[in-house]
Design a protein around this motif. Structure first.
Motif, short mmCIF file in Angstrom:
data_model
loop_
_atom_site.label_atom_id
_atom_site.label_comp_id
_atom_site.label_asym_id
_atom_site.label_seq_id
_atom_site.Cartn_x
_atom_site.Cartn_y
_atom_site.Cartn_z
N ASN A 191 0.65 -1.45 -0.08
CA ASN A 191 0.10 0.02 0.19
C ASN A 191 0.81 1.37 0.15
O ASN A 191 0.45 2.13 -0.90
CB ASN A 191 -0.90 -0.04 1.17
N ALA A 212 2.53 1.55 -3.57
CA ALA A 212 1.52 1.47 -4.65
C ALA A 212 1.83 1.99 -5.74
O ALA A 212 2.36 3.34 -5.78
CB ALA A 212 0.07 1.39 -4.27
N LYS A 255 -2.25 -1.49 -4.38
CA LYS A 255 -2.77 -1.49 -3.36
C LYS A 255 -3.51 -2.80 -2.93
O LYS A 255 -4.02 -3.58 -4.18
CB LYS A 255 -3.96 -0.48 -3.24
#
Length: 342
Positions: free
Chosen positions: A36, A39, A60
């Motif tokens: 995340n 990303a 993500k």
């Protein structure tokens, strides 16, 4: 058959180590990489040593399409995996590298990690991932909880001795040295080069180290009664490796024989000739664990030393070993790389 794999937490050390190992694995294809915080970036920009590989872009986790994925490695931080894994599709087989499912009793998890267990029902199906001792359960599991790297090293030295009643269970001292990569990739002041180099120190001294929960759980179950080892970890200024020096009461020659017999057929656990001692430099970058036994100068006492690479056999290598079993592949696939020396 090639199995499609996802790695969540691919921008951390254990995620990168999984990619390094799977790159030599003929039965797995990395189809998705979740990270995340990074990303949209390539793995080459996050880990330049992997730039030669053709890998998916980091994305993500909630944007990954898991419909064609067979198995997912979760290399996420502690206290994160429970929530993330609970939301994954039920068809996925999962190997979790965090601490979130290692302790079978949710109350013990809360005791050692400081927050309530967020996936109690999922915990009931989790299998403890110390491969050599839970091989049959791992092969049929949907969720496998990888062990702590410190916990794995100590258990390789001690489990057969406890099971064989070869040592005094009330006098076990475990003195362990761990390289700095065991603390993860996050920036911390105490892990800066100027703070860490040219010395080493004990940490979590006394009764506060979280891997004690695993020792208590596993050793007590083996012995059929409470076993509380005296355990002190130390942080050393090295990138990789764990050296666990264990002081026990028992006959050294018998202890060596018990370990040699227990691991005679294990591909990655190697008991050295009696009196020879292991070194982290001889297992670096590999899935091997070397174990040595020496008699103490006082009769009736022995010293057992185990060495492994915390990122490989202590984490990502163990995870891949478990995944091979879960996918009905040869357990050693992708893991027979020789140690890197010097």
């Amino acid at each position: 058959m090639t199995h499609k794999i996802a790695i969540l937490g691919a921008s951390g050390y254990t995620g990168a180590e999984l990619i390094r190992l799977i790159a030599t694995h003929g039965g797995m294809e990395i189809a998705a990489l979740g990270a995340n915080s990074k990303a949209g970036q390539s793995m080459a920009s996050v880990f330049p040593h992997l730039r030669h590989l053709d890998l998916p872009m980091l994305s993500k986790i909630d944007e990954i399409d898991f419909s064609g994925i067979d198995l997912c490695f979760c290399a996420l931080p502690h206290k994160t995996s429970q929530e993330v894994i609970s939301a994954l599709p039920s068809h996925l087989r999962i190997v979790d590298l965090s601490a979130d499912f290692r302790l079978r009793d949710p109350a013990e998890y809360e005791k050692w990690y400081g927050n309530p267990h967020a996936a109690v029902e999922l915990q009931k199906e989790a299998v403890y991932g110390l491969t050599e001792f839970y091989r049959d359960q791992i092969a049929t599991a949907r969720l496998v909880a990888g062990t702590g790297c410190n916990a794995a090293t100590g258990q390789y030295a001690l489990r057969p001795l406890i099971a064989a009643d070869a040592i005094d269970l009330d006098h076990i001292v475990l003195d362990l040295k761990c390289a700095v990569s065991g603390a993860g990739r996050s920036l911390r002041e105490n892990l800066l080069h100027a703070e860490l180099s040219e010395g080493y120190h004990g940490y979590a001294v006394g009764s506060v180290h979280r891997h004690m929960g695993e020792f208590d759980q596993e050793f007590s179950a083996l012995a059929g009664r409470p076993v509380a080892v005296q355990f002190t970890p130390h942080l050393i200024p090295a990138n990789r490796g764990i050296l666990a020096t264990t002081y026990v009461h028992g006959d050294a020659a018998q202890i060596h024989q018990v370990l040699a017999d227990a691991y005679a057929d294990e591909p990655f656990l190697q008991v050295l000739p009696y009196g020879e001692q292991p070194s982290t430099r001889h297992v670096r970058g590999s899935n091997f664990c070397h174990i040595g036994v020496t008699a103490d100068r006082t009769a009736g006492r022995a010293i057992v030393i185990a060495a492994l690479d915390n990122l490989t056999k202590g984490s990502s290598g163990q995870a891949l070993q478990n995944a091979n079993l879960m996918l009905n592949l040869d357990e050693t696939t992708g893991l027979m790389l020789a140690p890197c020396f010097p």
